[in-house]
Design a protein around this motif. Structure first.
Motif, mmCIF file in Angstrom:
data_model
loop_
_atom_site.group_PDB
_atom_site.id
_atom_site.type_symbol
_atom_site.label_atom_id
_atom_site.label_comp_id
_atom_site.label_asym_id
_atom_site.label_seq_id
_atom_site.Cartn_x
_atom_site.Cartn_y
_atom_site.Cartn_z
ATOM 1 N N UNK A 120 17.297 63.668 40.100
ATOM 2 C CA UNK A 120 18.008 62.436 40.263
ATOM 3 C C UNK A 120 18.808 61.925 39.130
ATOM 4 N N UNK A 121 18.180 62.091 37.946
ATOM 5 C CA UNK A 121 18.918 62.047 36.471
ATOM 6 C C UNK A 121 20.243 62.899 36.627
ATOM 7 N N UNK A 122 20.230 63.871 37.243
ATOM 8 C CA UNK A 122 21.421 64.732 37.473
ATOM 9 C C UNK A 122 22.681 64.338 37.878
ATOM 10 N N UNK A 123 22.370 63.373 38.719
ATOM 11 C CA UNK A 123 23.626 62.805 39.513
ATOM 12 C C UNK A 123 24.383 61.765 38.556
ATOM 13 N N UNK A 124 23.984 61.600 37.222
ATOM 14 C CA UNK A 124 24.706 60.820 36.581
ATOM 15 C C UNK A 124 24.703 59.230 36.339
ATOM 16 N N UNK A 125 23.998 58.766 37.672
ATOM 17 C CA UNK A 125 23.671 57.205 37.812
ATOM 18 C C UNK A 125 22.242 56.733 37.049
ATOM 19 N N UNK A 126 22.286 55.984 36.643
ATOM 20 C CA UNK A 126 21.032 55.494 36.065
ATOM 21 C C UNK A 126 19.914 55.226 37.019
ATOM 22 N N UNK A 127 18.783 55.461 36.677
ATOM 23 C CA UNK A 127 17.564 55.276 37.585
ATOM 24 C C UNK A 127 16.806 53.894 37.547
ATOM 25 N N UNK A 128 16.475 53.491 38.661
ATOM 26 C CA UNK A 128 15.362 52.371 38.655
ATOM 27 C C UNK A 128 13.986 53.124 39.324
ATOM 28 N N UNK A 129 12.991 53.393 38.386
ATOM 29 C CA UNK A 129 11.833 53.845 38.412
ATOM 30 C C UNK A 129 10.807 53.059 38.963
ATOM 31 N N UNK A 131 31.703 42.059 38.006
ATOM 32 C CA UNK A 131 32.319 42.396 39.165
ATOM 33 C C UNK A 131 32.735 43.755 39.537
ATOM 34 N N UNK A 132 32.327 44.803 38.858
ATOM 35 C CA UNK A 132 32.460 46.120 38.919
ATOM 36 C C UNK A 132 31.327 46.732 40.207
ATOM 37 N N UNK A 133 31.913 47.604 41.098
ATOM 38 C CA UNK A 133 30.869 48.472 42.025
ATOM 39 C C UNK A 133 30.444 49.550 41.013
ATOM 40 N N UNK A 134 29.112 49.425 40.955
ATOM 41 C CA UNK A 134 28.160 50.636 40.226
ATOM 42 C C UNK A 134 27.060 51.005 41.088
ATOM 43 N N UNK A 135 26.303 51.855 40.577
ATOM 44 C CA UNK A 135 25.677 52.519 41.349
ATOM 45 C C UNK A 135 24.250 52.832 40.626
ATOM 46 N N UNK A 136 23.002 52.924 41.232
ATOM 47 C CA UNK A 136 21.954 53.264 40.508
ATOM 48 C C UNK A 136 20.878 54.147 41.632
ATOM 49 N N UNK A 137 20.185 54.796 41.330
ATOM 50 C CA UNK A 137 19.324 55.680 42.233
ATOM 51 C C UNK A 137 17.698 55.132 42.201
#
Length: 343
Positions: free
Chosen positions: A187-196, A116-122
């Motif tokens: 993109x990895x430097x943003x600290x968010x996990x990536x969806x490749x 239920x937490x707001x999270x982010x991915x690139x």
């Protein structure tokens, strides 16, 4: 916001076109990934983008080998496009519909996780092609095509996918890999996990095509083997193999999301599947398992007959990580890859 994916819809087939026309919208802010092999010509690509954007707020596309084909039966302004020129024509079509591609800046996707937490991915659509390196160690690059032909395998790409302006597909692949690495590192430097997102598999050990094992030559490059950890990926989304499966490697989820040619998914269709049930949820998706407890390969929506014909017989375990997401015919096992390594 949920993110869904499908690949290899091959709309040059009438029945697949009719099926894709039945695509249903999900949430108002949901997104759809089209992971390559939509079709061979720009008319088909435009139609797919029109349908997808009519149902999903966000659409991402990466090219497969079929989009890159040069065809003499295409329209006059398209039939002479080769290699990079054909790719850029596809990019132009995508931009017209507001579809995001490997040529766009990566998008940060904010969603609600299973807690239920707001999270982010690139979201990272990329384009790598292949360099014939998915082959046994005793087979040289020079002897690779001959090795495949020993079993009567020669991809249509050899006739229709031109590398222009590069001298070889290997050379084009090397350039694409370099460009992708630059963008992924940023993109990895943003600290968010990536969806490749890539049409071709990133790892050879996720390839299981027992009827045509030497087709692996046209399935990717060994240069991408460690990208899932090197660039801190959460999910890897691919197509190309027409074998829907989910793998967990190093706590990263690998999703093969192909639909395939009509005959290849007919059995799944007979068992109640359609283009909407075969959309794969990428985000939020199932929770990441605890390290060291990854389940074995999960085969999704294949149809019982396909599973048996490929030696996937009982006893087989049901997937433990996504019972709520897995189709009734999802089966798990650990097969051997074409080069003898365990998947």
């Amino acid at each position: 916001m949920r993110l869904w994916a499908i690949a290899d819809i091959h709309l040059s087939f009438k029945s697949n076109r009719e099926e894709f026309a039945k695509l249903q919208s999900r949430g108002p802010d949901d997104g759809l990934i089209l992971a390559g092999d939509v079709g061979e010509n720009l008319e088909t690509l435009n139609e797919a983008f029109r349908v997808a954007k009519g149902k999903f707020k966000h659409v991402f596309w990466v090219p497969g080998n079929h989009e890159l084909y040069t065809s003499k039966v295409a329209k006059e302004d398209e039939m002479h496009l080769k290699g990079e020129a054909k790719y850029m024509a596809c990019i132009k079509a995508a931009k017209k519909h507001g579809v995001l591609t490997p040529e766009d800046e990566f998008m940060t996707w904010v969603y609600e996780d299973d807690q239920g937490f707001q999270v982010a991915a690139v979201i990272c659509p990329i384009f790598t092609l292949y360099d014939y390196s998915f082959r046994p160690q005793n087979v040289t690059r020079e002897g690779a095509l001959e090795w495949a032909m020993e079993e009567g395998i020669r991809a249509t790409d050899e006739s229709l996918l031109y590398p222009d302006p590069y001298s070889t597909r290997d050379e084009w692949c090397a350039q694409l890999v370099s460009e992708s690495e630059t963008k992924l590192a940023k993109a990895a430097k943003t600290g968010f996990p990536l969806v490749i997102i890539n049409h071709w598999p990133l790892r050879e050990d996720t390839i299981f095509i027992p009827k045509v094992p030497r087709f692996s030559l046209w399935c990717g490059t060994t240069k991408t083997k460690d990208w899932h950890t090197k660039y801190h990926a959460k999910v890897i989304v691919t197509g190309h193999l027409h074998v829907r499966r989910t793998d967990w490697i190093d706590n990263v989820r690998f999703e093969e999301v192909s639909l395939g040619y009509p005959r290849q998914w007919q059995e799944a269709k007979d068992e109640g599947h359609n283009v909407n049930t075969l959309l794969r949820e990428i985000l939020p998706g199932p929770p990441t398992p605890t390290g060291g407890e990854e389940p074995t390969t999960t085969w999704r929506g294949r149809g019982r007959g396909w599973s048996l014909s490929h030696g996937l017989e009982e006893p087989l375990r049901r997937p433990t990580f996504a019972a709520k997401d897995a189709p009734e015919d999802a089966l798990t096992m650990t097969p051997t890859s074409p080069t003898g390594r365990l998947v």
